[in-house]
Design a protein around this motif. Structure first.
Motif, PDB file in Angstrom:
ATOM      1  N   ARG A   1      -2.767   2.659 -18.368  1.00  0.00           N
ATOM      2  CA  ARG A   1      -3.116   3.427 -17.177  1.00  0.00           C
ATOM      3  C   ARG A   1      -4.359   2.859 -16.495  1.00  0.00           C
ATOM      4  O   ARG A   1      -4.477   2.868 -15.268  1.00  0.00           O
ATOM      5  N   ILE A   2      -5.286   2.319 -17.293  1.00  0.00           N
ATOM      6  CA  ILE A   2      -6.553   1.833 -16.753  1.00  0.00           C
ATOM      7  C   ILE A   2      -6.369   0.625 -15.837  1.00  0.00           C
ATOM      8  O   ILE A   2      -6.823   0.650 -14.694  1.00  0.00           O
ATOM      9  N   PRO A   3      -5.683  -0.466 -16.278  1.00  0.00           N
ATOM     10  CA  PRO A   3      -5.548  -1.612 -15.379  1.00  0.00           C
ATOM     11  C   PRO A   3      -4.736  -1.291 -14.134  1.00  0.00           C
ATOM     12  O   PRO A   3      -4.967  -1.884 -13.080  1.00  0.00           O
TER      13      PRO A   3
ATOM     14  N   ILE B   1       4.063  10.391 -14.985  1.00  0.00           N
ATOM     15  CA  ILE B   1       4.664   9.280 -15.726  1.00  0.00           C
ATOM     16  C   ILE B   1       3.775   9.004 -16.929  1.00  0.00           C
ATOM     17  O   ILE B   1       2.562   8.810 -16.781  1.00  0.00           O
ATOM     18  N   ALA B   2       4.362   9.009 -18.103  1.00  0.00           N
ATOM     19  CA  ALA B   2       3.605   8.731 -19.326  1.00  0.00           C
ATOM     20  C   ALA B   2       3.755   7.257 -19.676  1.00  0.00           C
ATOM     21  O   ALA B   2       4.875   6.756 -19.791  1.00  0.00           O
TER      22      ALA B   2
ATOM     23  N   GLU C   1       0.814  -1.218   0.000  1.00  0.00           N
ATOM     24  CA  GLU C   1       0.000   0.000   0.000  1.00  0.00           C
ATOM     25  C   GLU C   1       0.850   1.272   0.000  1.00  0.00           C
ATOM     26  O   GLU C   1       0.680   2.150  -0.855  1.00  0.00           O
ATOM     27  N   ASP C   2       1.767   1.390   0.961  1.00  0.00           N
ATOM     28  CA  ASP C   2       2.575   2.614   1.050  1.00  0.00           C
ATOM     29  C   ASP C   2       3.550   2.736  -0.109  1.00  0.00           C
ATOM     30  O   ASP C   2       3.882   3.839  -0.551  1.00  0.00           O
ATOM     31  N   ILE C   3       4.025   1.574  -0.617  1.00  0.00           N
ATOM     32  CA  ILE C   3       4.982   1.590  -1.718  1.00  0.00           C
ATOM     33  C   ILE C   3       4.285   1.966  -3.024  1.00  0.00           C
ATOM     34  O   ILE C   3       4.823   2.717  -3.843  1.00  0.00           O
TER      35      ILE C   3
ATOM     36  N   ALA D   1       3.457   5.641  -6.705  1.00  0.00           N
ATOM     37  CA  ALA D   1       3.463   5.236  -8.116  1.00  0.00           C
ATOM     38  C   ALA D   1       2.101   5.494  -8.745  1.00  0.00           C
ATOM     39  O   ALA D   1       1.999   5.988  -9.878  1.00  0.00           O
ATOM     40  N   LEU D   2       1.032   5.161  -8.019  1.00  0.00           N
ATOM     41  CA  LEU D   2      -0.315   5.392  -8.529  1.00  0.00           C
ATOM     42  C   LEU D   2      -0.561   6.886  -8.728  1.00  0.00           C
ATOM     43  O   LEU D   2      -1.090   7.300  -9.762  1.00  0.00           O
ATOM     44  N   GLU D   3      -0.173   7.698  -7.743  1.00  0.00           N
ATOM     45  CA  GLU D   3      -0.390   9.138  -7.843  1.00  0.00           C
ATOM     46  C   GLU D   3       0.373   9.725  -9.027  1.00  0.00           C
ATOM     47  O   GLU D   3      -0.129  10.617  -9.725  1.00  0.00           O
ATOM     48  N   ALA D   4       1.577   9.215  -9.268  1.00  0.00           N
ATOM     49  CA  ALA D   4       2.361   9.708 -10.397  1.00  0.00           C
ATOM     50  C   ALA D   4       1.679   9.396 -11.724  1.00  0.00           C
ATOM     51  O   ALA D   4       1.704  10.206 -12.661  1.00  0.00           O
TER      52      ALA D   4
END
Length: 422
Positions: free
Chosen positions: A386-388, A378-379, A363-365, A369-372
């Motif tokens: 991005r969806i999955p 992150i492109a 979760e914390d890790i 990454a999710l927020e980026a």
């Protein structure tokens, strides 16, 4: 053309690489220069290098050589990985070719065969890297089962556990009955297979009525703990809350309702076997169903398999189909093409199975990454990836599996909580 003017890479590269080694041009000792270190992602000793390794190592070599030119104290640390389960599969296969069964060997004798494989293939890998011209500091060559590395692994494992970042629990995993180990999602290869859809008769308790259940795995009915229908399916609303009798087994199980059910698939009725299907497991958690594990680690049925105990899962499929037919409980069998998961290691069909495993708390890790990704820092290419990732994270938060959605969305172990593969 004069042969002396033709470039011969075999002789030229060998000559100069040996010169670099003789003069220790790749060695590194800590000093006052800024350090630049790459630890090679160690290739498994299960085989030899492939094109992916070649590309990966070429990029590393370019980065290390550039760092040297810029005045850094550059050090490229080479190594190989034991990949214990995969290596064991390779060693067992080679022993079989020699007419030797693993079970006929003592632990020490088998380990010697494993180490012989490791020395053989680890040496090949390192020599291949040298042929590439890899500028590694070869005196630092490491192997993941070296005593020093093993001590560090235990140390870090204990630190992670004491920090609450790894934990143990019983979960549904991808189980390899031949290697007797859990597999990560990436180690399961889904292949199209010609299967059968078996239509079984589940009699309603205390009634002459019955429900028809379609399944590809009749051998798992001993582990059934419910039948599930869609709450809005008019065909079955009158049965919700009643009980059905598992064919041959004779045990009564509740008929429950959940919107997870696809009314259009099969008969619209689903037999729920929480111990042997990921989605059934989630249904079982939601409806607090009993979990009955009928499989041994080797793919045979245990004592809960009743009269089929001790038989291999696929032998049971054939036998129980015949028994169901004789008792008038098999309505029909249809050809059916589906995707079956195979172990990348042993090439046998995997089994979803409950197992005590270590897990990494993601979760914390994963949150940064999710927020980026969500903020487009992150492109991803293609953008549809991005969806999955986003869905995988959201569903992991509520304890569901992305597999519920079907289609091409996959469960992403890099984003969601994942099992630590043996």
């Amino acid at each position: 053309m004069d042969n002396e003017t033709v470039y011969n890479p075999s002789s030229i590269e060998k000559k100069w690489y040996q010169y670099w080694l003789d003069h220790n041009l790749f060695s590194s000792t800590p000093d006052n220069r800024p350090p630049y270190t790459i630890v090679i992602p160690p290739p498994n000793v299960t085989g030899v290098l492939h094109m992916g390794h070649m590309l990966n190592n070429t990029i590393q070599d370019i980065l290390v050589r550039r760092a040297r030119l810029l005045g850094y104290n550059a050090c490229w640390v080479p190594g190989t990985d034991h990949a214990s389960i995969a290596t064991e599969a390779k060693v067992v296969a080679r022993l079989a070719e020699q007419g030797i069964s693993k079970n006929s060997l003592s632990r020490e004798e088998f380990l010697e065969h494993a180490w012989q494989w490791t020395r053989e293939h680890g040496g090949i890998i390192l020599e291949q890297l040298k042929r590439l011209g890899a500028s590694c500091d070869w005196k630092r060559t490491a192997f993941t089962l070296d005593e020093e590395r093993s001590k560090e692994v235990v140390k870090v494992f204990c630190e992670l556990f004491n920090s609450g970042l790894i934990y143990r629990g019983i979960r549904i995993v991808n189980w390899d009955p031949k290697a007797k180990t859990a597999l990560s999602d990436e180690e399961v290869i889904h292949q199209e297979a010609q299967s059968h859809l078996y239509y079984l008769k589940y009699n309603i308790e205390g009634s002459e009525q019955f429900l028809t259940i379609a399944t590809t795995r009749p051998e798992t009915i001993m582990g059934d703990t419910a039948i599930c229908v869609h709450p809005e399916d008019e065909r079955y609303q009158a049965f919700i809350g009643k009980k059905a009798i598992i064919p041959i087994v004779g045990r009564a199980i509740p008929i429950i309702a959940d919107t997870y059910i696809d009314k259009e698939f099969g008969t619209g009725c689903l037999k729920v076997t929480p111990a042997h299907d990921v989605n059934d497991y989630l249904l079982g958690q939601t409806h607090q169903l009993e979990t009955i594990d009928i499989l041994n680690d080797d793919g045979t049925l245990n004592e809960l398999g009743g009269i089929y105990a001790g038989m291999d899962r696929f032998e049971v499929r054939e036998k129980i189909t015949q028994d169901l037919k004789e008792k008038g409980l098999l309505i029909k069998v249809e050809d059916y093409v589906n995707k079956v998961g195979y172990s990348e290691r042993t090439h046998v069909p995997i089994e979803p199975k409950l197992s005590m495993q270590w897990f990494l708390k993601m979760e914390d890790i994963a949150r940064p990454a999710l927020e980026a990704v969500e903020k487009d820092e992150i492109a991803l290419s293609p953008p549809s990836l991005r969806i999955p990732i986003v869905i995988g994270w959201r569903m992991s938060k509520i304890g569901a599996s992305v597999d519920n959605f079907g289609g091409d969305i996959e469960y992403l172990p890099t984003i969601c909580p994942m099992a630590l593969s043996s």
